[in-house]
Design an enzyme around this catalytic site. Structure first.
Site, PDB file in Angstrom:
ATOM      1  N   GLY B   9       0.828  -1.204   0.000  1.00  0.00           N
ATOM      2  CA  GLY B   9       0.000   0.000   0.000  1.00  0.00           C
ATOM      3  C   GLY B   9       0.856   1.245   0.000  1.00  0.00           C
ATOM      4  O   GLY B   9       1.444   1.595   1.020  1.00  0.00           O
ATOM      5  N   VAL B  10       0.973   1.887  -1.143  1.00  0.00           N
ATOM      6  CA  VAL B  10       1.815   3.079  -1.228  1.00  0.00           C
ATOM      7  C   VAL B  10       0.983   4.279  -1.665  1.00  0.00           C
ATOM      8  O   VAL B  10       1.322   4.993  -2.609  1.00  0.00           O
ATOM      9  CB  VAL B  10       3.037   2.864  -2.162  1.00  0.00           C
ATOM     10  CG1 VAL B  10       4.091   2.055  -1.433  1.00  0.00           C
ATOM     11  CG2 VAL B  10       2.621   2.164  -3.451  1.00  0.00           C
ATOM     12  N   GLY B  11      -0.121   4.485  -0.949  1.00  0.00           N
ATOM     13  CA  GLY B  11      -0.922   5.697  -1.132  1.00  0.00           C
ATOM     14  C   GLY B  11      -0.286   6.840  -0.351  1.00  0.00           C
ATOM     15  O   GLY B  11       0.935   6.890  -0.179  1.00  0.00           O
ATOM     16  N   THR B  89      -2.465  -0.304   3.864  1.00  0.00           N
ATOM     17  CA  THR B  89      -3.805  -0.332   3.274  1.00  0.00           C
ATOM     18  C   THR B  89      -4.819  -0.196   4.411  1.00  0.00           C
ATOM     19  O   THR B  89      -4.455  -0.138   5.594  1.00  0.00           O
ATOM     20  CB  THR B  89      -4.081  -1.673   2.558  1.00  0.00           C
ATOM     21  OG1 THR B  89      -4.306  -2.692   3.554  1.00  0.00           O
ATOM     22  CG2 THR B  89      -2.921  -2.095   1.685  1.00  0.00           C
ATOM     23  N   LYS B 113      -6.640  -0.447  10.886  1.00  0.00           N
ATOM     24  CA  LYS B 113      -7.378  -0.808  12.101  1.00  0.00           C
ATOM     25  C   LYS B 113      -8.029  -2.191  12.033  1.00  0.00           C
ATOM     26  O   LYS B 113      -8.440  -2.730  13.070  1.00  0.00           O
ATOM     27  CB  LYS B 113      -8.491   0.222  12.349  1.00  0.00           C
ATOM     28  CG  LYS B 113      -7.998   1.610  12.706  1.00  0.00           C
ATOM     29  CD  LYS B 113      -9.133   2.563  13.065  1.00  0.00           C
ATOM     30  CE  LYS B 113      -9.842   3.105  11.856  1.00  0.00           C
ATOM     31  NZ  LYS B 113      -9.084   4.074  11.054  1.00  0.00           N
ATOM     32  N   VAL B 145      -4.709   4.359  16.317  1.00  0.00           N
ATOM     33  CA  VAL B 145      -5.516   5.283  17.129  1.00  0.00           C
ATOM     34  C   VAL B 145      -4.734   6.585  17.298  1.00  0.00           C
ATOM     35  O   VAL B 145      -3.602   6.571  17.789  1.00  0.00           O
ATOM     36  CB  VAL B 145      -5.828   4.702  18.525  1.00  0.00           C
ATOM     37  CG1 VAL B 145      -6.673   5.693  19.334  1.00  0.00           C
ATOM     38  CG2 VAL B 145      -6.549   3.366  18.430  1.00  0.00           C
ATOM     39  N   GLU B 209     -15.235  11.660   5.342  1.00  0.00           N
ATOM     40  CA  GLU B 209     -15.292  10.648   4.285  1.00  0.00           C
ATOM     41  C   GLU B 209     -16.131  11.224   3.145  1.00  0.00           C
ATOM     42  O   GLU B 209     -16.892  12.178   3.359  1.00  0.00           O
ATOM     43  CB  GLU B 209     -15.950   9.370   4.823  1.00  0.00           C
ATOM     44  CG  GLU B 209     -15.177   8.679   5.948  1.00  0.00           C
ATOM     45  CD  GLU B 209     -13.875   8.071   5.469  1.00  0.00           C
ATOM     46  OE1 GLU B 209     -13.816   7.547   4.346  1.00  0.00           O
ATOM     47  OE2 GLU B 209     -12.884   8.155   6.225  1.00  0.00           O
ATOM     48  N   ASP B 220     -16.243   4.459  12.929  1.00  0.00           N
ATOM     49  CA  ASP B 220     -14.795   4.629  12.969  1.00  0.00           C
ATOM     50  C   ASP B 220     -14.326   4.838  14.415  1.00  0.00           C
ATOM     51  O   ASP B 220     -13.321   4.262  14.847  1.00  0.00           O
ATOM     52  CB  ASP B 220     -14.388   5.824  12.096  1.00  0.00           C
ATOM     53  CG  ASP B 220     -12.906   6.122  12.212  1.00  0.00           C
ATOM     54  OD1 ASP B 220     -12.100   5.264  11.800  1.00  0.00           O
ATOM     55  OD2 ASP B 220     -12.542   7.198  12.736  1.00  0.00           O
ATOM     56  N   LYS B 224     -11.861   2.377  17.132  1.00  0.00           N
ATOM     57  CA  LYS B 224     -10.765   2.804  18.002  1.00  0.00           C
ATOM     58  C   LYS B 224     -11.035   2.428  19.455  1.00  0.00           C
ATOM     59  O   LYS B 224     -10.124   2.051  20.187  1.00  0.00           O
ATOM     60  CB  LYS B 224     -10.526   4.296  17.810  1.00  0.00           C
ATOM     61  CG  LYS B 224      -9.912   4.559  16.427  1.00  0.00           C
ATOM     62  CD  LYS B 224     -10.012   5.987  15.975  1.00  0.00           C
ATOM     63  CE  LYS B 224      -9.415   6.143  14.573  1.00  0.00           C
ATOM     64  NZ  LYS B 224      -9.757   7.418  13.954  1.00  0.00           N
ATOM     65  N   GLY B 339      -3.800  12.556   9.162  1.00  0.00           N
ATOM     66  CA  GLY B 339      -2.918  13.146   8.162  1.00  0.00           C
ATOM     67  C   GLY B 339      -1.706  12.263   7.925  1.00  0.00           C
ATOM     68  O   GLY B 339      -1.278  11.520   8.812  1.00  0.00           O
TER      69      GLY B 339
END
Lengths: 359, 359
Positions: B9-11, B89, B113, B145, B209, B220, B224, B339
């Site tokens: 996952g390289v977003g 991811t 998560k 978290v 979102e 979401d 957590k 972020g």
């Protein structure tokens, strides 16, 4: 997995640490040695709840304490497991002995601020001996600032991952936190109190040093600023941190009794400062600042608006705000920053990290 | 000293992590593999700033991605150094693959998560495989978290040293933090705004979102709460956490367009809730709670007085308060909790900890 721990100093914090380790029946920590200023006891089997009796001068294995004899007794302890020397004193000569321990292959954990805020050469020697190279001994000192609050470890994480420190600002003294949280307030909870009365109550509650000037002169806060600055890579010393000593000049050379007796004469002085702040919707807080950008680190009586996290601090809690490149809105940590239970927690966490790193 | 890192996952987050590692010229981390949903590239030498071009389908070493072929390509990487699989991811089937990686001797680090808040059996399997016994692989997930805020590591330190958790309470969603910090305010900064307008601005700023109901439904935050509860030793699941879904019932099945169009019809509903709070000197905050004492963990819209640290939260910051036996006045951590930069910081710290533990 297991580390041996040898403890110098079994006062409130040292005893509480032993209590926590024995209560939790830690399988990772074997306390093999305890020392007070007179005697020490080193055992080949982990000490138990009777350690205090065993250490008494009547104990058959008890020996007179010196740093040399204590250290010599630990020599064989490293054969199977790593050994951590835990310094629970606030002694400068014990701190000066860390290089000897590190050179002998012992790790060091401590809440003692002296080695990290005193002689810069001693600090650099310690850093060099525990430089993270394969096999080098480890030094952890989380409890030197904010007791068990995750302050030093968080700062190390920021630095080690390449974040840039913009400033570190905080209330690092439980005593001065208590005094100003009670003296300088806003809104519904604001009630006028005299500065001398707040100091007097803090003294009676045991929050201050026996002579409260040892808190009010800012030297303890300065030590914490120096420690944080050095962890952040600055060569801070007592000479390069500007400290605002809030003890009135006229009382600096008074006897301790005279100081407390005459402090009420300066209530108006402190009330004027407070009123100036309150009339601008601000409160007074005694803060330490590490400022690498402007090269100015300091301890000052500063003002904060009601909406600032420092303004809503309660009791004798500590608070620290890290403003960095990645955290322009600062990363803030707050909570109890004094007392045996939370200081021992910081020590215990540090030693578990060494146990994890020396499998 | 050195660990190999293989990234799935390289977003935004994965790319930022690579950027941080390359910028800081870390000597402890060698990135040897990158994968997106289509391709992967595994190299015997550390990847450089051209990794993205190298990974493109035109790259000579690029292969089609599958979890099996990616994993097989890493087999020889463990010969010299430990290898960490970094899952960037938010994919459930990648999370379900952690046991396979752990059994093969790879460590796992992730901000995903799913493995820690989904199927309890998967979680227990992962815990069992990374049980801290000598030589067992390590799993770190600080960024699940509060992004890089030191939340999971602090909770682990409290638990591992035998502290007793009384409650864990916090604002764990940057989106809901922003919405209620702006909607529900007290004092000089208070200005009346409509709930639908705040949601609309948050959406435009990219804080929500694509469909804001995916934030407002509390799922979401519930994830957590489940993660924190499990770290604290509770077997929480989606079924055992009570979630207050603040999406009006009438809008739950509407199209995304209709939801935004009709939300203003419910502004009075939210304004009534806010007024009830404000008239009592309180603000509304959307909080997650882990409560082991009463066995009630939840996500609710709750009220806090102006002096409470949750009330003075700003922007989209997260905050978490650990109330424990040793911290009756809670240990509080706050700051940016979303972020790429701060999430990558948490990942980077986690991987350095593995590097330290696998010397």
């Amino acid at each position: 997995m297991v580390v041996n721990v040898a403890i110098v100093g079994v006062g409130l914090v040292g005893s509480e640490f032993i209590r926590q380790v024995l209560t939790t029946q830690s399988k990772k920590i074997a306390i093999i040695s305890v020392a007070n200023s007179r005697n020490f006891l080193t055992s080949s089997t982990p000490l138990t709840a009777s350690w205090n009796d065993d250490l008494s001068s009547a104990g058959p294995a008890t020996k007179p304490f010196s740093l040399e004899s204590f250290t010599a007794s630990l020599a064989t302890s490293k054969a199977t497991y790593s050994t951590v020397v835990l310094d629970c004193t606030s002694n400068e000569s014990v701190a000066a002995y860390y290089p000897t321990w590190l050179e002998a292959g012992f790790h060091v954990v401590t809440p003692n601020k002296k080695a990290f805020s005193g002689d810069l050469n001693l600090y650099k020697k310690i850093k060099q001996l525990s430089n993270g190279q394969k096999g080098s001994p480890l030094v952890y000192h989380e409890s030197t600032v904010g007791a068990g609050l995750p302050v030093i470890n968080t700062l190390n994480d920021l630095i080690n991952t390449g974040d840039k420190i913009v400033k570190i600002e905080g209330i690092f003294s439980g005593t001065l936190s208590y005094i100003f949280n009670n003296f300088s307030t806003l809104g519904a909870s604001a009630k006028p109190v005299k500065f001398s009365e707040v100091v007097s109550v803090a003294k009676e509650l045991g929050y201050t040093e026996p002579d409260p000037r040892d808190d009010l002169n800012g030297m303890d806060v300065a030590r914490k600023v120096i420690i944080l600055g050095r962890v952040a890579g600055l060569d801070l010393t007592q000479e390069t941190v500007q400290v605002e000593n809030i003890v009135p000049e006229e009382l600096r050379n008074a006897s301790p009794q005279d100081f407390m007796a005459k402090l009420p004469e300066f209530d108006q002085h402190f009330e004027n400062l407070n009123q100036e702040a309150v009339q601008n919707g601000q409160v007074l807080r005694y803060v330490g600042l590490v400022d690498p950008v402007h090269g100015k680190s300091s301890v000052t009586l500063a003002r904060y608006p009601a909406s600032h996290p420092f303004a809503s601090l309660k009791g004798s809690d500590n608070i620290i705000a890290f403003t960095t490149e990645r955290f322009p809105s600062p990363l803030i940590i707050q909570g109890s920053g004094a007392g045996a239970a939370v200081t021992a927690f910081g020590i215990y966490s540090d030693i578990l990290k060494i146990a994890e790193r020396t499998q």
